[in-house]
Design an enzyme around this catalytic site. Structure first.
Site, mmCIF file in Angstrom:
data_model
loop_
_atom_site.group_PDB
_atom_site.id
_atom_site.type_symbol
_atom_site.label_atom_id
_atom_site.label_comp_id
_atom_site.label_asym_id
_atom_site.label_seq_id
_atom_site.Cartn_x
_atom_site.Cartn_y
_atom_site.Cartn_z
ATOM 1 N N GLU A 237 0.805 -1.215 0.000
ATOM 2 C CA GLU A 237 0.000 0.000 0.000
ATOM 3 C C GLU A 237 0.846 1.276 0.000
ATOM 4 O O GLU A 237 0.648 2.190 0.802
ATOM 5 C CB GLU A 237 -0.985 0.000 1.184
ATOM 6 C CG GLU A 237 -2.153 0.934 0.929
ATOM 7 C CD GLU A 237 -3.359 0.681 1.826
ATOM 8 O OE1 GLU A 237 -3.678 -0.476 2.080
ATOM 9 O OE2 GLU A 237 -3.964 1.669 2.250
ATOM 10 N N HIS A 265 -20.797 -3.176 7.667
ATOM 11 C CA HIS A 265 -19.668 -2.580 6.958
ATOM 12 C C HIS A 265 -20.075 -2.224 5.520
ATOM 13 O O HIS A 265 -19.783 -1.137 5.021
ATOM 14 C CB HIS A 265 -18.482 -3.552 6.955
ATOM 15 C CG HIS A 265 -17.285 -3.019 6.249
ATOM 16 N ND1 HIS A 265 -16.578 -1.923 6.695
ATOM 17 C CD2 HIS A 265 -16.661 -3.407 5.094
ATOM 18 C CE1 HIS A 265 -15.580 -1.668 5.866
ATOM 19 N NE2 HIS A 265 -15.607 -2.552 4.886
#
Ligand code: GLY
Length: 361
Positions: A237, A265
């Site tokens: 990332e 979520h």
């Protein structure tokens, strides 16, 4: 098997994602991995063990199989649970040659994966995802973690599995609210990287809701392909992988505001995607018609596109804790049309407030 596919993930330790395989055949695959020992530790939950344990065990007859059942819930992704897993593993004689099988959804994948990453400084594990969310998203990418009172996923690692073993048939028994969690991430994948997948989801809304098997297979495979392509370019990332967070900064603020009660979520992510799309529209990145397509698609799956009685200022404040923020600046992922997204580091609070106001009724 005609529907069987294998997609390789490029990583520090590359691994395959097998799609359309059967739980019963995992054992045969593991036999081909010559360096494994004879013990397998399955970490799962009681309901999942009940539904799928027997099929998995059928193929593992040549191994010594031990099962640890973890109670349900995000609360189990904790240091306490990690500690009790460790005691149990020691009692069962787990050693460096033991393979951990994470049989379950995102909580099990994260917890069992993190356990595997630290037990005796790392033992191998296989992800066997049993929810749509886990199949299209959380089983792929190598991030594993537990929560800490100071933050979600605060203690974790990048720890690629040996393989991801995806049997589509386990999705048949999934409750619709669980399906919605996976659909929100699939819409996100389409929006950030695959306009054709977005059109596919629009065209097949009804078959998706009716769980037509062929359509689900194609949807999962294409959604997995997006995730694999992105994480293969950026394992840790440092760049492009951040795009996978589209909708999550807004969504997480809403989940936090609601204390993770009464909002899943997926519902948070869906609402977050709409808010991000609103901000993108204000910046001229996306047209009103494209925003409408996004809203319509999410709505068709029963996902949240508006919220009631919330304070935009409070939600903005909650976004300050986002892990992506840099030097006090909020970092957001915004769609650029349909099928592309960008990382934006210069959004000001006024823009974010008006994005919230567009989705608050
Ligand atoms: N475990 C999810 C990811 O690595 O993205």
């Amino acid at each position: 098997m005609a529907n069987l596919q294998k997609i390789e993930v490029a990583a520090s330790r590359p691994y395959p994602v097998f799609l359309g395989v059967r739980l019963e055949d995992l054992g045969e695959y593991l036999q081909t991995r010559q360096t494994l020992g004879s013990q397998i530790l399955v970490i799962t939950q009681p309901v999942i063990a009940e539904l799928h344990g027997e099929r998995l065990a059928e193929g593992l007859k040549d191994f010594k199989v031990d099962i640890i059942n973890v109670p349900e819930g995000e609360g189990e992704k904790s240091l306490d649970r990690l500690s009790s897993l460790t005691s149990e593993a020691v009692r069962l004689g787990v050693d460096r040659s033991t393979l951990v099988v994470a049989l379950g959804g995102g909580v099990i994948g994260d917890l069992a994966g993190f356990f595997a990453s630290v037990f005796m400084r790392g033992i191998r594990f296989v992800q066997v995802p049993t929810t749509l969310l886990a199949q299209v998203d959380s089983s792929i990418g190598g991030k594993v973690a537990v929560n800490h009172p100071a933050g979600k996923n605060l203690l974790g690692a990048f720890y690629p599995p040996l393989a991801v073993w995806t049997d589509f048939s386990v999705l048949a028994s999934l409750p619709w609210n669980e399906v919605q969690n996976g659909l929100a991430e699939t819409v996100k994948h389409a929006l950030i990287a695959d306009a054709d997948l977005f059109a596919f989801l629009e065209q097949h809304q009804e078959q998706i809701k009716e769980r037509e098997q062929g359509i689900w297979r194609e949807m999962v495979t294409r959604s997995v392909a997006v995730k694999v392509k992105i994480v293969s370019q950026d394992e840790r990332e440092a760049g492009i992988r951040a795009l996978l967070n589209l909708g999550h900064s807004f969504g997480h603020a809403l989940e936090t505001e609601m204390e993770f009660q009464g909002i899943s979520h997926g519902q948070g992510v869906a609402l977050g995607i709409v808010a991000a799309a609103g901000l993108a529209q204000a910046r001229g990145f996306i047209t009103e018609a494209e925003v409408e397509r996004i809203v319509q698609l999410l709505k068709s799956f029963g996902l949240k596109t508006e919220v009631y009685d919330k304070s935009a200022a409070n939600l903005l404040h909650l976004m300050e804790a986002d892990k992506k923020n840099q030097g006090g600046r909020k970092v957001l992922i915004l769609p650029k049309g349909i099928g592309q997204a960008v990382v934006v580091k210069d959004c000001n609070d006024e823009e974010i407030l008006s994005a919230w106001e567009k989705v608050i009724r």
